[in-house]
Design a protein around this motif. Structure first.
Motif, PDB file in Angstrom:
ATOM      1  N   GLU A 164       0.790  -1.270   0.040  1.00 18.79           N
ATOM      2  CA  GLU A 164      -0.037  -0.058   0.169  1.00 18.79           C
ATOM      3  C   GLU A 164       0.878   1.194  -0.051  1.00 18.79           C
ATOM      4  N   ALA A 165       2.090   1.112  -0.855  1.00 21.34           N
ATOM      5  CA  ALA A 165       3.129   2.259  -0.561  1.00 21.34           C
ATOM      6  C   ALA A 165       2.470   3.466  -1.215  1.00 21.34           C
ATOM      7  N   LYS A 166       1.560   3.539  -2.242  1.00 25.35           N
ATOM      8  CA  LYS A 166       1.158   4.729  -2.874  1.00 25.35           C
ATOM      9  C   LYS A 166       0.167   5.574  -1.832  1.00 25.35           C
ATOM     10  N   ASP A 167      -0.407   4.944  -0.819  1.00 17.71           N
ATOM     11  CA  ASP A 167      -1.175   5.519   0.278  1.00 17.71           C
ATOM     12  C   ASP A 167      -0.192   6.390   1.273  1.00 17.71           C
ATOM     13  N   GLY A 168       1.100   6.376   1.158  1.00 14.39           N
ATOM     14  CA  GLY A 168       1.746   7.207   2.069  1.00 14.39           C
ATOM     15  C   GLY A 168       1.674   6.579   3.519  1.00 14.39           C
ATOM     16  N   ALA A 169       2.347   7.265   4.334  1.00 12.26           N
ATOM     17  CA  ALA A 169       2.393   6.683   5.853  1.00 12.26           C
ATOM     18  C   ALA A 169       1.063   6.601   6.494  1.00 12.26           C
ATOM     19  N   HIS A 170       0.844   5.415   6.801  1.00 13.59           N
ATOM     20  CA  HIS A 170      -0.637   5.181   7.363  1.00 13.59           C
ATOM     21  C   HIS A 170      -0.607   3.975   8.425  1.00 13.59           C
ATOM     22  N   LEU A 171      -1.725   3.801   9.030  1.00 14.72           N
ATOM     23  CA  LEU A 171      -1.938   2.548   9.920  1.00 14.72           C
ATOM     24  C   LEU A 171      -2.912   1.539   9.025  1.00 14.72           C
ATOM     25  N   HIS A 172      -2.493   0.286   8.785  1.00 17.87           N
ATOM     26  CA  HIS A 172      -3.524  -0.681   8.253  1.00 17.87           C
ATOM     27  C   HIS A 172      -4.146  -1.365   9.548  1.00 17.87           C
ATOM     28  N   PHE A 173      -5.239  -1.135   9.874  1.00 18.20           N
ATOM     29  CA  PHE A 173      -5.797  -1.668  11.242  1.00 18.20           C
ATOM     30  C   PHE A 173      -6.865  -2.777  10.926  1.00 18.20           C
ATOM     31  N   GLU A 174      -6.916  -3.746  11.529  1.00 21.40           N
ATOM     32  CA  GLU A 174      -7.581  -5.114  11.130  1.00 21.40           C
ATOM     33  C   GLU A 174      -8.233  -5.536  12.705  1.00 21.40           C
ATOM     34  N   VAL A 175      -9.519  -6.041  12.653  1.00 18.06           N
ATOM     35  CA  VAL A 175      -9.992  -6.605  13.746  1.00 18.06           C
ATOM     36  C   VAL A 175     -10.383  -8.136  13.533  1.00 18.06           C
ATOM     37  N   LEU A 176      -9.982  -8.954  14.094  1.00 19.15           N
ATOM     38  CA  LEU A 176     -10.180 -10.378  14.248  1.00 19.15           C
ATOM     39  C   LEU A 176     -11.232 -10.844  15.176  1.00 19.15           C
ATOM     40  N   LEU A 177     -12.379 -11.242  14.879  1.00 19.57           N
ATOM     41  CA  LEU A 177     -13.131 -12.182  16.005  1.00 19.57           C
ATOM     42  C   LEU A 177     -13.148 -13.496  15.570  1.00 19.57           C
ATOM     43  N   ASN A 178     -12.853 -14.620  16.777  1.00 20.59           N
ATOM     44  CA  ASN A 178     -12.711 -15.799  16.487  1.00 20.59           C
ATOM     45  C   ASN A 178     -11.703 -16.051  15.057  1.00 20.59           C
ATOM     46  N   ASP A 179     -10.780 -15.137  14.999  1.00 21.51           N
ATOM     47  CA  ASP A 179      -9.836 -15.299  13.841  1.00 21.51           C
ATOM     48  C   ASP A 179     -10.208 -15.265  12.606  1.00 21.51           C
ATOM     49  N   VAL A 180     -11.304 -14.362  12.349  1.00 18.18           N
ATOM     50  CA  VAL A 180     -12.167 -13.966  11.106  1.00 18.18           C
ATOM     51  C   VAL A 180     -11.901 -12.476  11.243  1.00 18.18           C
ATOM     52  N   LYS A 181     -11.653 -11.929  10.048  1.00 10.84           N
ATOM     53  CA  LYS A 181     -11.529 -10.338   9.717  1.00 10.84           C
ATOM     54  C   LYS A 181     -12.845  -9.892   9.882  1.00 10.84           C
ATOM     55  N   THR A 182     -13.139  -8.990  10.452  1.00 10.60           N
ATOM     56  CA  THR A 182     -14.502  -8.381  10.602  1.00 10.60           C
ATOM     57  C   THR A 182     -14.332  -6.795  10.605  1.00 10.60           C
ATOM     58  N   ASP A 183     -15.417  -6.012  10.719  1.00 13.82           N
ATOM     59  CA  ASP A 183     -15.302  -4.776  10.171  1.00 13.82           C
ATOM     60  C   ASP A 183     -15.088  -3.826  11.471  1.00 13.82           C
ATOM     61  N   PRO A 184     -13.912  -3.256  11.562  1.00 16.14           N
ATOM     62  CA  PRO A 184     -13.439  -2.473  12.751  1.00 16.14           C
ATOM     63  C   PRO A 184     -14.169  -1.302  13.044  1.00 16.14           C
ATOM     64  N   ASN A 185     -14.976  -0.872  12.268  1.00 11.01           N
ATOM     65  CA  ASN A 185     -16.063   0.321  12.577  1.00 11.01           C
ATOM     66  C   ASN A 185     -16.998  -0.312  13.500  1.00 11.01           C
ATOM     67  N   LEU A 186     -17.247  -1.552  13.788  1.00 11.89           N
ATOM     68  CA  LEU A 186     -18.187  -2.123  14.810  1.00 11.89           C
ATOM     69  C   LEU A 186     -17.582  -1.615  16.251  1.00 11.89           C
ATOM     70  N   TYR A 187     -16.461  -1.227  16.401  1.00 14.87           N
ATOM     71  CA  TYR A 187     -15.887  -1.195  17.563  1.00 14.87           C
ATOM     72  C   TYR A 187     -15.016   0.225  17.760  1.00 14.87           C
ATOM     73  N   LEU A 188     -14.800   0.802  16.846  1.00 15.76           N
ATOM     74  CA  LEU A 188     -14.213   2.277  16.727  1.00 15.76           C
ATOM     75  C   LEU A 188     -15.043   3.210  16.814  1.00 15.76           C
ATOM     76  N   PRO A 189     -14.921   4.362  17.699  1.00 24.41           N
ATOM     77  CA  PRO A 189     -15.729   5.580  18.029  1.00 24.41           C
ATOM     78  C   PRO A 189     -15.885   6.160  16.302  1.00 24.41           C
ATOM     79  N   ASN A 190     -16.770   6.999  16.316  1.00 25.22           N
ATOM     80  CA  ASN A 190     -17.132   7.708  14.811  1.00 25.22           C
ATOM     81  C   ASN A 190     -15.892   8.175  14.431  1.00 25.22           C
ATOM     82  N   SER A 191     -15.141   7.900  13.237  1.00 28.38           N
ATOM     83  CA  SER A 191     -13.988   8.306  12.842  1.00 28.38           C
ATOM     84  C   SER A 191     -14.311   9.359  11.714  1.00 28.38           C
ATOM     85  N   ASN A 192     -13.232  10.037  11.182  1.00 33.83           N
ATOM     86  CA  ASN A 192     -13.162  11.173  10.385  1.00 33.83           C
ATOM     87  C   ASN A 192     -13.151  10.611   9.075  1.00 33.83           C
ATOM     88  N   LYS A 193     -14.166  10.398   8.126  1.00 35.02           N
ATOM     89  CA  LYS A 193     -14.092   9.679   7.132  1.00 35.02           C
ATOM     90  C   LYS A 193     -13.964  10.632   5.766  1.00 35.02           C
TER      91      LYS A 193
END
Length: 193
Positions: A164-193
């Motif tokens: 993801e080099a063309k996206d510049g410096a950033h964090l790639h953030f994942e959430v796993l529930l029972n080792d299955v990737k799930t939507d981080p937005n379910l747990y994050l507070p309202n974010s600036n999109k």
């Protein structure tokens, strides 16, 4: 006219029977495939939209902005790899050298490096929940076995994720529930999109 139709059916009875069987077989296969795909989509959505606890995270970067949101079925364009793909994470941009924070108390279970994903820290939390922080600077602040609390610094954003080099410096953030990737937005507070 009736005689010619009868003659046609009599002469091509075996062919018509074979075609009829093929049509029924194709129809049955289509119904089974459609039912299976609907089940898979429904099951997948259940994982994405069913937050089984009242756990809520802080944002992993203070004043971070989501530059690429989670998508499971809708494809997102990866400008670096020049391909369309599901993006089962949230990419968050912050100030240069922004600190990456633990979003919830837990234990560091792995610190690794991968060419496409960069430096990666994985933290295990209660309830079979894990958070994954990728594209970190190589010099992370934690090691395997460390206990972290909400808000503890685990590293800094970087461009270590070559996928993801063309996206510049950033964090790639994942959430796993029972080792299955799930939507981080379910747990994050309202974010600036």
């Amino acid at each position: 006219m009736k005689d010619s139709i009868r003659y046609f059916f009599k002469r091509h009875k075996r062919l018509l029977l074979t075609l009829s069987c093929c049509f029924v077989a194709v129809l049955l296969i289509s119904v089974v495939a459609l039912k299976s795909s609907k089940t898979a989509i429904t099951d997948d959505k259940t994982v994405q939209t069913n937050n089984p606890t009242s756990i809520s995270f802080i944002m992993p970067i203070k004043e971070g902005v989501v530059i690429k949101d989670y998508s499971n079925t809708a494809l997102k364009y990866n400008a670096t790899l020049k391909q369309w793909e599901a993006h089962k994470a949230v990419d968050i941009k912050g100030a240069d050298d922004a600190n990456v924070l633990a979003v919830y108390p837990g234990e560091v279970v792995s610190v690794e490096s991968d060419y496409l994903r960069g430096t990666i820290v994985t933290i295990a939390h209660t309830g079979k929940l894990k958070t994954v922080y990728a594209s970190l600077d190589d010099d992370v602040s934690v090691k395997v076995g460390d206990r972290v609390n909400t808000g503890d610094v685990i590293g800094k954003v970087s461009t270590s994720a070559k996928g993801e080099a063309k996206d510049g410096a950033h964090l790639h953030f994942e959430v796993l529930l029972n080792d299955v990737k799930t939507d981080p937005n379910l747990y994050l507070p309202n974010s600036n999109k």
